[in-house]
Design a protein around this motif. Structure first.
Motif, PDB file in Angstrom:
ATOM      1  N   GLY A 118      -3.493  13.060 -20.673  1.00  0.00           N
ATOM      2  CA  GLY A 118      -4.683  12.257 -21.656  1.00  0.00           C
ATOM      3  C   GLY A 118      -5.417  13.064 -22.539  1.00  0.00           C
ATOM      4  N   HIS A 119      -6.088  12.531 -23.723  1.00  0.00           N
ATOM      5  CA  HIS A 119      -6.879  13.209 -24.708  1.00  0.00           C
ATOM      6  C   HIS A 119      -8.221  13.148 -24.559  1.00  0.00           C
ATOM      7  CE1 HIS A 119      -3.140  14.824 -26.735  1.00  0.00           C
ATOM      8  NE2 HIS A 119      -2.574  13.405 -26.555  1.00  0.00           N
ATOM      9  N   SER A 120      -8.602  12.126 -23.736  1.00  0.00           N
ATOM     10  CA  SER A 120     -10.238  11.669 -23.496  1.00  0.00           C
ATOM     11  C   SER A 120     -10.312  11.248 -22.189  1.00  0.00           C
ATOM     12  CB  SER A 120     -10.434  10.690 -24.794  1.00  0.00           C
ATOM     13  OG  SER A 120     -10.026   9.372 -24.355  1.00  0.00           O
ATOM     14  N   TYR A 121     -11.587  11.035 -21.827  1.00  0.00           N
ATOM     15  CA  TYR A 121     -11.951  10.706 -20.587  1.00  0.00           C
ATOM     16  C   TYR A 121     -11.329   8.940 -20.468  1.00  0.00           C
ATOM     17  CZ  TYR A 121     -14.583   9.591 -16.237  1.00  0.00           C
ATOM     18  OH  TYR A 121     -15.250   9.370 -15.369  1.00  0.00           O
ATOM     19  N   GLY A 122     -11.485   8.253 -21.547  1.00  0.00           N
ATOM     20  CA  GLY A 122     -11.130   6.917 -21.320  1.00  0.00           C
ATOM     21  C   GLY A 122      -9.706   6.539 -21.332  1.00  0.00           C
ATOM     22  N   ASP A 123      -8.738   7.572 -21.717  1.00  0.00           N
ATOM     23  CA  ASP A 123      -7.415   7.715 -21.564  1.00  0.00           C
ATOM     24  C   ASP A 123      -6.871   7.605 -20.037  1.00  0.00           C
ATOM     25  OD1 ASP A 123      -7.012   7.776 -24.371  1.00  0.00           O
ATOM     26  OD2 ASP A 123      -6.530   9.978 -24.203  1.00  0.00           O
ATOM     27  N   VAL A 124      -7.794   8.061 -19.086  1.00  0.00           N
ATOM     28  CA  VAL A 124      -7.263   8.131 -17.703  1.00  0.00           C
ATOM     29  C   VAL A 124      -8.316   7.393 -16.763  1.00  0.00           C
ATOM     30  CG1 VAL A 124      -6.147  10.525 -17.962  1.00  0.00           C
ATOM     31  CG2 VAL A 124      -8.592  10.316 -17.329  1.00  0.00           C
ATOM     32  N   THR A 125      -9.094   6.639 -17.220  1.00  0.00           N
ATOM     33  CA  THR A 125     -10.010   5.773 -16.445  1.00  0.00           C
ATOM     34  C   THR A 125      -9.433   4.331 -16.375  1.00  0.00           C
ATOM     35  OG1 THR A 125     -11.300   5.621 -18.252  1.00  0.00           O
ATOM     36  CG2 THR A 125     -11.889   7.367 -16.644  1.00  0.00           C
ATOM     37  N   TRP A 126      -9.804   3.848 -17.399  1.00  0.00           N
ATOM     38  CA  TRP A 126      -9.571   2.284 -17.418  1.00  0.00           C
ATOM     39  C   TRP A 126      -8.054   1.977 -17.531  1.00  0.00           C
ATOM     40  CZ3 TRP A 126     -13.451  -0.616 -15.812  1.00  0.00           C
ATOM     41  CH2 TRP A 126     -14.871  -0.159 -16.002  1.00  0.00           C
ATOM     42  N   SER A 127      -7.576   2.588 -18.230  1.00  0.00           N
ATOM     43  CA  SER A 127      -5.917   2.597 -18.421  1.00  0.00           C
ATOM     44  C   SER A 127      -5.099   2.608 -17.273  1.00  0.00           C
ATOM     45  CB  SER A 127      -5.429   3.395 -19.406  1.00  0.00           C
ATOM     46  OG  SER A 127      -5.479   4.746 -19.098  1.00  0.00           O
ATOM     47  N   MET A 179       0.723  -1.074   0.047  1.00  0.00           N
ATOM     48  CA  MET A 179       0.152   0.021  -0.013  1.00  0.00           C
ATOM     49  C   MET A 179       0.777   1.118  -0.021  1.00  0.00           C
ATOM     50  SD  MET A 179      -2.830  -1.790  -0.218  1.00  0.00           S
ATOM     51  CE  MET A 179      -3.828  -0.237  -0.208  1.00  0.00           C
ATOM     52  N   GLY A 180       1.997   0.979   0.522  1.00  0.00           N
ATOM     53  CA  GLY A 180       2.829   2.370   0.652  1.00  0.00           C
ATOM     54  C   GLY A 180       3.467   2.745  -0.608  1.00  0.00           C
ATOM     55  N   ALA A 181       3.534   1.628  -1.412  1.00  0.00           N
ATOM     56  CA  ALA A 181       4.024   1.765  -2.965  1.00  0.00           C
ATOM     57  C   ALA A 181       2.862   2.470  -3.861  1.00  0.00           C
ATOM     58  CB  ALA A 181       4.531   0.702  -3.465  1.00  0.00           C
ATOM     59  N   LEU A 182       1.849   2.186  -3.354  1.00  0.00           N
ATOM     60  CA  LEU A 182       0.635   2.595  -4.198  1.00  0.00           C
ATOM     61  C   LEU A 182       0.169   3.992  -3.912  1.00  0.00           C
ATOM     62  CD1 LEU A 182      -1.813  -0.398  -4.327  1.00  0.00           C
ATOM     63  CD2 LEU A 182      -1.078   0.991  -6.062  1.00  0.00           C
ATOM     64  N   GLY A 202      -6.666   2.873 -14.074  1.00  0.00           N
ATOM     65  CA  GLY A 202      -7.252   2.170 -12.686  1.00  0.00           C
ATOM     66  C   GLY A 202      -6.611   0.616 -13.054  1.00  0.00           C
ATOM     67  N   PHE A 203      -6.777   0.011 -14.243  1.00  0.00           N
ATOM     68  CA  PHE A 203      -6.004  -1.251 -14.244  1.00  0.00           C
ATOM     69  C   PHE A 203      -4.595  -1.374 -14.396  1.00  0.00           C
ATOM     70  CE2 PHE A 203      -4.843  -4.816 -17.151  1.00  0.00           C
ATOM     71  CZ  PHE A 203      -5.266  -5.678 -16.403  1.00  0.00           C
ATOM     72  N   GLY A 204      -3.960  -0.479 -15.066  1.00  0.00           N
ATOM     73  CA  GLY A 204      -2.394  -0.501 -15.242  1.00  0.00           C
ATOM     74  C   GLY A 204      -1.780  -0.357 -13.923  1.00  0.00           C
ATOM     75  N   ILE A 205      -2.174   0.543 -13.145  1.00  0.00           N
ATOM     76  CA  ILE A 205      -1.669   0.989 -11.703  1.00  0.00           C
ATOM     77  C   ILE A 205      -1.526  -0.210 -10.900  1.00  0.00           C
ATOM     78  CG2 ILE A 205      -1.688   2.399  -9.561  1.00  0.00           C
ATOM     79  CD1 ILE A 205      -1.952   4.780 -11.607  1.00  0.00           C
ATOM     80  N   LEU A 206      -2.856  -0.770 -10.666  1.00  0.00           N
ATOM     81  CA  LEU A 206      -3.173  -1.606  -9.693  1.00  0.00           C
ATOM     82  C   LEU A 206      -2.458  -2.934 -10.066  1.00  0.00           C
ATOM     83  CD1 LEU A 206      -4.687  -2.530  -7.230  1.00  0.00           C
ATOM     84  CD2 LEU A 206      -6.716  -3.022  -8.466  1.00  0.00           C
ATOM     85  N   THR A 207      -2.688  -3.305 -11.333  1.00  0.00           N
ATOM     86  CA  THR A 207      -2.137  -4.415 -11.620  1.00  0.00           C
ATOM     87  C   THR A 207      -0.648  -4.501 -11.814  1.00  0.00           C
ATOM     88  OG1 THR A 207      -3.950  -4.847 -13.454  1.00  0.00           O
ATOM     89  CG2 THR A 207      -1.871  -6.324 -13.868  1.00  0.00           C
ATOM     90  N   SER A 208       0.250  -3.495 -12.221  1.00  0.00           N
ATOM     91  CA  SER A 208       1.431  -3.210 -12.237  1.00  0.00           C
ATOM     92  C   SER A 208       1.973  -3.264 -10.731  1.00  0.00           C
ATOM     93  CB  SER A 208       1.946  -2.180 -12.901  1.00  0.00           C
ATOM     94  OG  SER A 208       1.646  -0.913 -12.266  1.00  0.00           O
ATOM     95  N   LYS A 209       1.337  -2.609  -9.840  1.00  0.00           N
ATOM     96  CA  LYS A 209       1.927  -2.638  -8.487  1.00  0.00           C
ATOM     97  C   LYS A 209       1.683  -3.854  -7.665  1.00  0.00           C
ATOM     98  CE  LYS A 209       3.533   1.636  -8.054  1.00  0.00           C
ATOM     99  NZ  LYS A 209       5.003   1.951  -7.769  1.00  0.00           N
ATOM    100  N   VAL A 210       0.622  -4.589  -8.055  1.00  0.00           N
ATOM    101  CA  VAL A 210       0.473  -5.680  -7.349  1.00  0.00           C
ATOM    102  C   VAL A 210       1.605  -6.964  -7.977  1.00  0.00           C
ATOM    103  CG1 VAL A 210      -1.173  -7.695  -7.110  1.00  0.00           C
ATOM    104  CG2 VAL A 210      -1.697  -5.384  -6.568  1.00  0.00           C
ATOM    105  N   LEU A 211       1.607  -6.910  -9.315  1.00  0.00           N
ATOM    106  CA  LEU A 211       2.534  -7.643  -9.894  1.00  0.00           C
ATOM    107  C   LEU A 211       3.923  -7.671  -9.677  1.00  0.00           C
ATOM    108  CD1 LEU A 211       2.648 -10.066 -12.061  1.00  0.00           C
ATOM    109  CD2 LEU A 211       2.974  -8.102 -13.947  1.00  0.00           C
TER     110      LEU A 211
END
Length: 309
Positions: A18-27, A1-4, A29-38
């Protein structure tokens, strides 16, 4: 959690590209959590595997590389360490640019816009970084984990205030023109630029768990309850900061819109017009300078409020 924790706080500094709403939501949300946990899983798995093969646990990746070369001085091992080292170099550069250098530059620009830009802030960050003696932070696993744990204590109250302010207090409404003015009637001017509610909430969130930091350095310095609170520092500082901020906003209501503008706003009511009211004579924000062309058409002149239409 400290790393997050730092990534959660610095997210707006990265999302601005980001250029659109989608650029900063799923990418994100999924990328940060997955990469840190991984990363955490791979680190633990690597240490466990190395313990079985090398007979000793190595938490520091550079010590692990040295141990591999000491016991397996072969062409394949040497080549593998070279490629792994280049990967670590790339990871360090990207992490410092995205999680450290860029957010520091953005924050310093917001505080001292007359003298600093984001790039100048990044350069200043690089100059001041050695003063934090980072080699001592990574000298041992205990020191490093204590450093990461302290991140949660100091950063999560800020994260809580950001969440509460957007979702509960302002209900997803940000008046974009007011973000770019220092006028006192702006809803973001607060008390001469200082949001005293958030300062009080941050202080409460930090004070609630910071005493446990001493317990992680010296087990006999604080009570057992204090050490247990520090172990839950991520959640406790988050909820305490958010609770205090929301309570203060109920007692001392936040100004939502400029004086005389609009009425009661629904959730993200301003999102459809990109943060503007319907009667405001402004167009889509494109980030294009006045006089430049957008898809073959020349951008219009600025209106009376200074915004390009």
């Amino acid at each position: 959690m400290g790393a997050l924790a730092p990534v959660l706080i610095n997210q707006p500094d990265i999302a601005r590209y980001g250029h659109s709403y989608g650029d900063v939501t799923w990418s994100q949300g999924f990328g940060i959590l997955t990469s840190k946990v991984l990363v955490m899983f791979l680190s633990t798995a690597t240490t466990a595997a190395a313990t079985q093969v090398l007979g000793q646990s190595y938490w520091n990746v550079w010590d692990l590389y040295d141990a591999i070369l000491d016991q397996y001085w072969t062409a394949g091992a040497r080549a593998g360490i070279v490629f792994a080292s280049f990967g670590m170099m790339l990871a360090v550069l990207v992490t410092n640019a995205g999680s450290n250098s860029l957010p520091v530059g953005a924050d310093l620009t917001g505080i001292f816009p007359r003298w600093l830009t984001i790039v100048r802030g990044q350069v200043l960050c690089a100059i001041l970084a050695p003063l934090l003696v980072p080699w001592k932070i990574i000298a041992s696993a205990t020191a490093f984990l204590t450093f990461l744990g302290s991140y949660t204590v100091f950063l999560m109250p800020i994260c809580a205030c950001m969440i509460v302010d957007y979702w509960l207090v302002r209900k997803g409404n940000l008046h974009v023109p007011s973000l770019y003015t220092t006028a006192s009637e702006s809803p973001y001017s607060y008390c001469k630029g200082w949001n005293m509610r958030m300062l009080a909430a941050w202080t409460a969130g930090v004070a609630f768990t910071v005493h446990g930091v001493a317990g992680s350095l010296d087990a006999d310095s604080v009570a057992e309850a204090s050490k247990n609170m520090y172990k839950l520092g991520f959640l406790l500082s988050l909820f305490m900061g958010g609770l205090v901020y929301y309570s203060l906003c109920l007692i001392w209501p936040v100004k939502m819109v400029p004086r005389g503008a609009g009425g009661e706003l629904g959730f993200e009511a301003l999102a459809a017009n990109e943060g503007f009211f319907d009667d405001e004579n402004v167009g889509t924000i494109t980030g294009v300078r006045e006089g430049e062309e957008v898809h073959g058409t020349q951008h219009g002149a600025a209106d009376s409020k200074g915004f390009v239409c």
